[in-house]
Motif scaffolding. Sequence first.
Motif, PDB file in Angstrom:
ATOM      1  N   LEU A 231       0.805  -1.225   0.000  1.00 38.34           N
ATOM      2  CA  LEU A 231       0.000   0.000   0.000  1.00 38.34           C
ATOM      3  C   LEU A 231       0.836   1.272   0.000  1.00 38.34           C
ATOM      4  O   LEU A 231       0.356   2.334  -0.421  1.00 38.34           O
ATOM      5  N   THR A 232       2.089   1.197   0.450  1.00 36.01           N
ATOM      6  CA  THR A 232       2.896   2.413   0.591  1.00 36.01           C
ATOM      7  C   THR A 232       4.053   2.515  -0.401  1.00 36.01           C
ATOM      8  O   THR A 232       4.531   3.621  -0.673  1.00 36.01           O
ATOM      9  N   PRO A 272       2.338   9.271   3.278  1.00 33.96           N
ATOM     10  CA  PRO A 272       0.911   9.353   3.616  1.00 33.96           C
ATOM     11  C   PRO A 272       0.299   7.959   3.695  1.00 33.96           C
ATOM     12  O   PRO A 272       0.637   7.073   2.922  1.00 33.96           O
ATOM     13  N   LEU A 273      -0.598   7.775   4.651  1.00 29.37           N
ATOM     14  CA  LEU A 273      -1.250   6.484   4.828  1.00 29.37           C
ATOM     15  C   LEU A 273      -2.671   6.555   4.290  1.00 29.37           C
ATOM     16  O   LEU A 273      -3.479   7.383   4.735  1.00 29.37           O
ATOM     17  N   SER A 274      -2.964   5.673   3.348  1.00 24.79           N
ATOM     18  CA  SER A 274      -4.319   5.597   2.807  1.00 24.79           C
ATOM     19  C   SER A 274      -5.248   4.999   3.858  1.00 24.79           C
ATOM     20  O   SER A 274      -4.802   4.463   4.876  1.00 24.79           O
ATOM     21  N   ALA A 277      -4.496   1.434   4.713  1.00 23.53           N
ATOM     22  CA  ALA A 277      -3.261   1.324   5.490  1.00 23.53           C
ATOM     23  C   ALA A 277      -3.515   1.679   6.948  1.00 23.53           C
ATOM     24  O   ALA A 277      -2.999   1.024   7.872  1.00 23.53           O
ATOM     25  N   VAL A 278      -4.321   2.717   7.175  1.00 27.88           N
ATOM     26  CA  VAL A 278      -4.665   3.111   8.542  1.00 27.88           C
ATOM     27  C   VAL A 278      -5.428   1.988   9.243  1.00 27.88           C
ATOM     28  O   VAL A 278      -5.181   1.672  10.414  1.00 27.88           O
ATOM     29  N   THR A 279      -6.357   1.362   8.522  1.00 32.13           N
ATOM     30  CA  THR A 279      -7.136   0.260   9.089  1.00 32.13           C
ATOM     31  C   THR A 279      -6.222  -0.876   9.545  1.00 32.13           C
ATOM     32  O   THR A 279      -6.413  -1.454  10.619  1.00 32.13           O
TER      33      THR A 279
END
Length: 400
Positions: A231-232, A272-274, A277-279
């Motif tokens: 994701l990153t 930045p975390l989408s 990604a935060v979940t």
Amino acid sequence: MVKRSLTDAAVKRLKPPDAGQIDVFDQGFPGLALRISYGGRKAWTFHYRIGGRLRRCTLGTYPALSLAEARESWRNARNEAQSGRDPATSRKRDTGVTDFESVLAEWLKRDQSDNRSHDAVKRLIDKDATSAWKHRSVLELGRRDVLDVIDSVVDRGSPITARRLHAHLHRLFRWAVGRGIITANPMADLPKPGSETKRDRVLTDHELKAVWQAAAKLGWPFGAAVQLLILTGARRQEIGGLHWSEVVIVAEDHSVELRGERTKTGEPHTIPLSKPAVTIIEALPRVAKSGRDQGSTGLSDLVFTTNGDTPISGWTKAKKELPSFDPPWTIHDLRRTVATGLQRLGFSLQVIEAVLGHSSGSRSGVVGVYQRHSFDAEKRVALEAWAEHVALITIGNAAK
């Protein structure tokens, strides 16, 4: 005793003996000789008398030490001998400890202390070079000795490792010259073996889906770490060594804020975390510190750790739990896959390089000096779009 009026061309043409070694003395330079071993090694030596006893010291190896340089070293050594000082003793005093293992330790301390790959460099050199030269003086090591070690790495089927060993040894010997430990670099102008294979492996959407789903089954801690890499587009060590204190929330936007010492370029980097990604991060467990020093909370600041003190290790073993494809792929290929995916989604090279934390390419040179825009907003848009793409290929239309 063989005496000849040596020239550069003559020295180059001299052939090794079938066995043992021979000394070819340079006529007109009393005591200066080129010692040629049957293996092809050529070393400049000075033969002299101290207190009535015949002595010999090594001045350097050919071609690292040229004929002209050997004659200059001979003049200095001869002057010492004529004044009653032993050139061999003074050389040891000037250079200090010269066994390879000690010189390597000093180089690692003086030249590589700030290198995050310090331990990996030491392991690489120890495996082949130290094992071969452990009890030998660097003053005796010549071009042939280096080639024997590097060729042995190539012969066992590891040409890329051989190239990296070449680079590290070259820097070590160059440092040793600068410190006055040796007079010349035995690897000067020594070409690297083979050619570095540049990887261009990019996972297809089908392969990426398989890796994502396998990572979900793999679970804590490597499964979540692999999904965050997808994701990153971050480097493995950036996610594997992630700290909770590096996860920052500003106006409800989550990001990873890496200090310069945590990045390959040495520059701070914001990731930045989408939302996906935060979940993932919010669902991760907090691991307790071990030992007496548990701080105020008793919880480790490391996100991915099993003991509370050190980041996770064992990526190679974890990788075996993920799907295999033909051609094979590596964890680092996920980073290239993200970059290629962002390009397909229409994002500019500058934004992609900002996402990856690159300081080369479009952000190098004069542009890098004067172009200080962080692209943080653009990076967030790009990674949210990429997260939507990953959700689409892994979950399908339900991701909408």
